[in-house]
Design a protein around this motif. Sequence first.
Motif, PDB file in Angstrom:
ATOM      1  N   LYS A  32       0.925  -1.264  -0.031  1.00 59.22           N
ATOM      2  CA  LYS A  32      -0.025   0.171   0.059  1.00 59.22           C
ATOM      3  C   LYS A  32       0.604   1.435  -0.070  1.00 59.22           C
ATOM      4  N   SER A  33       2.034   1.290   0.067  1.00 71.88           N
ATOM      5  CA  SER A  33       3.053   2.293   0.463  1.00 71.88           C
ATOM      6  C   SER A  33       3.307   2.921  -0.970  1.00 71.88           C
ATOM      7  N   LYS A  34       3.292   4.436  -0.940  1.00 68.55           N
ATOM      8  CA  LYS A  34       3.577   5.217  -1.994  1.00 68.55           C
ATOM      9  C   LYS A  34       5.074   5.065  -2.199  1.00 68.55           C
ATOM     10  N   TYR A  35       5.985   4.340  -1.448  1.00 69.03           N
ATOM     11  CA  TYR A  35       7.284   4.161  -1.775  1.00 69.03           C
ATOM     12  C   TYR A  35       7.628   2.744  -2.078  1.00 69.03           C
TER      13      TYR A  35
END
Length: 260
Positions: A32-35
């Motif tokens: 789910k992380s944008k990274y």
Amino acid sequence: MKKIAILLPYKENFTPGYAGAVSLLVKDISLKSKYKNSTTVYGSTEFKEKYDVKYKNMRSKKYFFERGNIKYAENFLKLIESAKTDLIEIHNRPATFNYLIEKVPNKKILIYFHNDPLSLRGSIRKSQRENILNKASAIIFISEWTKKRFFQDLNHKADDSKISVIYSSVNKKKFNSNKNKTILFVGKLNPSKGFDLFCNVITKILDEFPKWKSYVIGDEPRENLIFSHKNLKILVFKNNNFILNLLKKISISVVCSRWN
């Protein structure tokens, strides 16, 4: 974009077929992380199937537990140096955090506590927790209780900006109200998880309520707790999706862990 390296506990299995709680949380957050594209998970597992997250497996020789953790951290350092990592994320291993912060003091390192900090090697003593508090870029707890335990006897305000609580449940699930007459136990089949307590009562319950059934999911090679009943099924270890689907149907989930 800054590069993030997540180090799983030694021998934590980052695989759909045999994942523990730490791997499940790391997988869910990473996806789910944008990274996501700049994050690499590092671990050590014998299983070939891995989650759909960038992952590097550190296969090492067998050592005694203490030596194995040190070699594991040493191998991790070699890999992240070549990858030019900006941020290191340690899960549930304060002793590993203490080792790495001394070896690479200029790196940003954060640590997750999944269990009682007062029971984990590297954060038992007050001085160790003070060191972590001073040197960690962030400290994350999976419950208010674990945070409270970390700050026991520390003269420090718990609302520090680098202190956070992130609960293990990342993906919310909706379960229907139409349940079967089924009792479920999930976890390691050992006394620390209360499996012996479950063994002592479940057969009596199934005798008294013959329309009910029970499932047990888990394993523990070091234990030999054996019991049987015609309405009881022991399903050994199952993946998380199987368990979530089963939870949609069962009426009672038993958690009799001896952990606080």
